[in-house]
Design an enzyme around this catalytic site. Sequence first.
Site, PDB file in Angstrom:
ATOM      1  N   ALA A 140      30.305 -29.029 -19.548  1.00 23.49           N
ATOM      2  CA  ALA A 140      31.056 -28.965 -18.295  1.00 23.49           C
ATOM      3  C   ALA A 140      32.325 -29.777 -18.520  1.00 23.49           C
ATOM      4  CB  ALA A 140      30.238 -29.535 -17.144  1.00 23.49           C
ATOM      5  N   SER A 141      33.463 -29.154 -18.341  1.00 28.48           N
ATOM      6  CA  SER A 141      34.732 -29.792 -18.692  1.00 28.48           C
ATOM      7  C   SER A 141      35.054 -30.974 -17.791  1.00 28.48           C
ATOM      8  CB  SER A 141      35.874 -28.773 -18.605  1.00 28.48           C
ATOM      9  OG  SER A 141      35.675 -27.718 -19.503  1.00 28.48           O
ATOM     10  N   GLN A 142      35.873 -31.862 -18.314  1.00 29.51           N
ATOM     11  CA  GLN A 142      36.355 -33.009 -17.546  1.00 29.51           C
ATOM     12  C   GLN A 142      37.088 -32.495 -16.306  1.00 29.51           C
ATOM     13  OE1 GLN A 142      37.919 -36.086 -20.059  1.00 29.51           O
ATOM     14  NE2 GLN A 142      39.462 -36.678 -18.538  1.00 29.51           N
TER      15      GLN A 142
END
Length: 335
Positions: free
Chosen positions: A45-47
Amino acid sequence: MPLHRCDDPQEWMQRAYAPAAVITQVDDGHPAGPGQRGRYITSSASQPNVVALMLNALDAATGMRVLEIGTATGYNAALLAHRLGSQNVTSVEIDPDLAEHARRALATTGYPVTVITADGTQGYPPHAPYDRIMSTAAVQQVPYPWVAQTHPGGKILTPWGTPYHNGALASFTVNRDGTAEGRLVGNVAFMFLRDQRIYASIDDNECDQTTARASHTNVAPYRVAGDYDAALAIGRKVPDCPVITVPDPAAELTGTLWFIDPTTDSWANLHYQPNTTTYPVHQSGPRNLWDEIETAYHWWRDAERPGPDRWQITITPKGQRVTLTDTTTPTGAAP
């Protein structure tokens, strides 16, 4: 070690909402190590600030149809659906387990996005054409089906890079003649599409310095590995060459840079330490990787150190062409 929500709900929530990327899969769902540890990160899950950066660059407006490549957790698809309506968002995920998990999560939260389990490099023709295509996986070569499935005047947004330098966001505008022109608009690093990734590791048995070709250089390691603009250029000149930094745990600011091409069993390393201007180099295999890197660095320096805004990427049915332009992207112009 993996953290399951049922084991520590408070810590799980803190990590989920922290301003950092969250690893959600290793080794394509089949961890190679004990205790579900893995060797390679294969989904995350991206920043949050990176998610916001990319959605802003996508510039999707009401009524537009969007294809997302790489569903992962489904969070980005949910944000797109909230803005555009679930009926206008299609997401493709190559991993069946990730796709099913995202499909359930999206439906449960009220965003019944169409999630397709398929190879994202082929896009998704049944719902084409799209106004926007957004990839959450990096590419070395932009797949032409993405161009073919985008309206003329539409936009493709994708992380773009090389094994040497994975850290650029590219934005393309699709032309009426079936081509696309792109520029670099941001600094992001993502995992590569599965059919474009190159993994490298240091094998002590294969990387034997005693039999390698030895030399020295006065090019400091940070100039080829720590300078964003230089690394971007070197990656274009030196293909199939991931970089691994191995710090010396016993000495501050000391370590070894490894350059490895697993496709030809070639490698090079450069040892660095403080207060020195000459660095020992070892090379092995059919490619002299350090020589290639040093030559590429000098080319970049002699070209007046071009930055990312000087690179232009053209996609045609025949492939991808990357050129260094004479000017930067004009202020206010479409990248």
